[in-house]
Design a protein around this motif. Structure first.
Motif, mmCIF file in Angstrom:
data_model
loop_
_atom_site.group_PDB
_atom_site.id
_atom_site.type_symbol
_atom_site.label_atom_id
_atom_site.label_comp_id
_atom_site.label_asym_id
_atom_site.label_seq_id
_atom_site.Cartn_x
_atom_site.Cartn_y
_atom_site.Cartn_z
ATOM 1 N N MET A 12 -49.196 -51.431 93.254
ATOM 2 C CA MET A 12 -48.771 -50.041 93.309
ATOM 3 C C MET A 12 -49.138 -49.409 91.976
ATOM 4 N N ASP A 13 -49.939 -48.403 92.023
ATOM 5 C CA ASP A 13 -50.272 -47.691 90.803
ATOM 6 C C ASP A 13 -49.130 -46.751 90.477
ATOM 7 N N VAL A 14 -48.595 -46.924 89.293
ATOM 8 C CA VAL A 14 -47.495 -46.078 88.856
ATOM 9 C C VAL A 14 -47.986 -45.253 87.685
ATOM 10 N N SER A 15 -47.979 -43.982 87.884
ATOM 11 C CA SER A 15 -48.289 -43.076 86.779
ATOM 12 C C SER A 15 -47.448 -41.822 86.957
ATOM 13 N N PHE A 16 -47.039 -41.277 85.839
ATOM 14 C CA PHE A 16 -46.189 -40.101 85.859
ATOM 15 C C PHE A 16 -46.939 -38.928 85.248
ATOM 16 N N THR A 17 -46.708 -37.769 85.798
ATOM 17 C CA THR A 17 -47.241 -36.527 85.264
ATOM 18 C C THR A 17 -46.065 -35.591 85.035
ATOM 19 N N GLU A 18 -46.083 -34.933 83.894
ATOM 20 C CA GLU A 18 -45.018 -33.968 83.625
ATOM 21 C C GLU A 18 -45.346 -32.673 84.351
ATOM 22 N N ARG A 19 -44.428 -32.285 85.248
ATOM 23 C CA ARG A 19 -44.599 -31.049 85.999
ATOM 24 C C ARG A 19 -43.232 -30.586 86.502
ATOM 25 N N VAL A 20 -43.195 -29.373 86.979
ATOM 26 C CA VAL A 20 -41.957 -28.822 87.526
ATOM 27 C C VAL A 20 -41.885 -29.231 88.993
ATOM 28 N N PRO A 21 -40.904 -30.083 89.368
ATOM 29 C CA PRO A 21 -40.781 -30.475 90.780
ATOM 30 C C PRO A 21 -40.370 -29.285 91.650
ATOM 31 N N GLU A 22 -40.705 -29.377 92.910
ATOM 32 C CA GLU A 22 -40.331 -28.333 93.858
ATOM 33 C C GLU A 22 -38.817 -28.144 93.852
ATOM 34 N N GLY A 23 -38.379 -26.907 93.782
ATOM 35 C CA GLY A 23 -36.955 -26.601 93.792
ATOM 36 C C GLY A 23 -36.300 -26.721 92.417
ATOM 37 N N ASP A 24 -37.073 -26.981 91.379
ATOM 38 C CA ASP A 24 -36.544 -27.137 90.019
ATOM 39 C C ASP A 24 -37.160 -26.052 89.146
ATOM 40 N N ASP A 25 -36.693 -25.925 87.932
ATOM 41 C CA ASP A 25 -37.293 -24.971 87.007
ATOM 42 C C ASP A 25 -37.548 -25.583 85.630
ATOM 43 N N VAL A 26 -37.476 -26.919 85.555
ATOM 44 C CA VAL A 26 -37.690 -27.639 84.308
ATOM 45 C C VAL A 26 -38.779 -28.683 84.539
ATOM 46 N N ALA A 27 -39.704 -28.796 83.590
ATOM 47 C CA ALA A 27 -40.746 -29.823 83.686
ATOM 48 C C ALA A 27 -40.114 -31.201 83.544
ATOM 49 N N ARG A 28 -40.486 -32.111 84.423
ATOM 50 C CA ARG A 28 -39.947 -33.473 84.443
ATOM 51 C C ARG A 28 -41.108 -34.434 84.662
ATOM 52 N N ASP A 29 -40.893 -35.723 84.358
ATOM 53 C CA ASP A 29 -41.879 -36.746 84.682
ATOM 54 C C ASP A 29 -41.741 -37.080 86.162
ATOM 55 N N VAL A 30 -42.829 -36.876 86.930
ATOM 56 C CA VAL A 30 -42.826 -37.110 88.371
ATOM 57 C C VAL A 30 -43.900 -38.159 88.679
ATOM 58 N N VAL A 40 -34.342 -37.335 82.448
ATOM 59 C CA VAL A 40 -33.909 -37.819 81.147
ATOM 60 C C VAL A 40 -32.724 -36.941 80.754
ATOM 61 N N ASN A 41 -31.534 -37.531 80.817
ATOM 62 C CA ASN A 41 -30.315 -36.788 80.570
ATOM 63 C C ASN A 41 -29.698 -37.200 79.244
ATOM 64 N N PRO A 42 -28.851 -36.358 78.671
ATOM 65 C CA PRO A 42 -28.197 -36.713 77.414
ATOM 66 C C PRO A 42 -27.367 -37.990 77.533
ATOM 67 N N LYS A 43 -27.280 -38.707 76.423
ATOM 68 C CA LYS A 43 -26.435 -39.897 76.328
ATOM 69 C C LYS A 43 -25.041 -39.462 75.889
ATOM 70 N N ILE A 44 -24.032 -40.159 76.393
ATOM 71 C CA ILE A 44 -22.658 -39.878 75.989
ATOM 72 C C ILE A 44 -22.230 -40.928 74.976
ATOM 73 N N VAL A 45 -21.790 -40.449 73.823
ATOM 74 C CA VAL A 45 -21.273 -41.300 72.757
ATOM 75 C C VAL A 45 -19.761 -41.102 72.724
ATOM 76 N N VAL A 46 -19.027 -42.208 72.613
ATOM 77 C CA VAL A 46 -17.569 -42.137 72.512
ATOM 78 C C VAL A 46 -17.127 -42.874 71.252
ATOM 79 N N GLY A 47 -16.104 -42.346 70.619
ATOM 80 C CA GLY A 47 -15.603 -42.977 69.402
ATOM 81 C C GLY A 47 -14.252 -42.417 69.036
ATOM 82 N N SER A 48 -13.798 -42.801 67.850
ATOM 83 C CA SER A 48 -12.460 -42.383 67.443
ATOM 84 C C SER A 48 -12.306 -42.331 65.934
ATOM 85 N N VAL A 49 -11.415 -41.436 65.530
ATOM 86 C CA VAL A 49 -10.915 -41.430 64.157
ATOM 87 C C VAL A 49 -9.625 -42.230 64.237
ATOM 88 N N VAL A 50 -9.664 -43.421 63.652
ATOM 89 C CA VAL A 50 -8.541 -44.359 63.732
ATOM 90 C C VAL A 50 -7.779 -44.312 62.422
#
Length: 191
Positions: A12-30, A40-50
């Protein structure tokens, strides 16, 4: 088991192209082959002031980024855990600390590294601490002894100053980024 090696693996040839998918308005790797969209979504960091007996728990980082600098016990959430569970796990991983979460102190947005950070107010459940595998050392600091010039990240500075502003309040409304700040530079030393 020789027969398995005689069956050719499907190719299976796997290659990604950055483009705006149908129904979206942001360029993504497709994927060009199957149309899979790699979000690619933000990472959630959790911590505390102890806090323990008026002192703040800090960890000297044993890993990059900012190895050798001081931070609060914090890190990325794992699948299947709540933000509170993640903050407790990070405190134990980095400082061998068992903590009690009190409430949410702040939510910080660091868009340049695609992070959302949730920081809690917490206290030690038991007084024992020690350096975990991601820490060179850990220590409990009086406010005036915090190594401000050696803090690893702007959000550590923010969390410490926000904590001090509300440490004696029973209930708080969580803080956010200081006005105009996105985590791109260290703030001046806290007073």
């Amino acid at each position: 088991m020789a027969w398995r090696s005689e069956i050719p693996e499907p190719k299976m040839d796997v290659s990604f192209t950055e483009r705006v998918p149908e129904g979206d308005d942001v360029a993504r790797d497709v994927c060009d082959t199957c149309g899979f969209i790699h979000y690619v979504n933000p990472k959630i960091v959790v911590g505390s002031v102890v806090e323990h007996e008026g002192k703040i728990l800090l960890c000297r980082r044993a890993i990059e980024p900012r190895k050798g600098y001081w931070t609060l016990p914090a890190g990325y959430m794992e699948k299947g855990e709540t933000t509170e569970e993640g903050a407790k796990r990070e405190a134990h991983e980095e400082a061998l600390a068992h903590i009690r979460i009190h409430d949410l102190l702040a939510v910080y947005n660091i868009p340049r590294i695609s992070q959302v950070q949730l920081m809690y107010r917490a206290s030690l459940s038991v007084p024992e601490i020690g350096a975990g595998p991601e820490s060179l050392e850990v220590a409990l600091y009086e406010w005036d002894d915090i190594p401000w010039d050696e803090l690893a990240f702007p959000s550590v500075h923010w969390a410490l100053t926000h904590y001090r502003a509300v440490k004696d309040q029973e209930r708080i409304v969580p803080f956010g980024n200081p006005p105009g700040e996105l985590g791109n530079r260290m703030p001046p030393k806290a007073e």
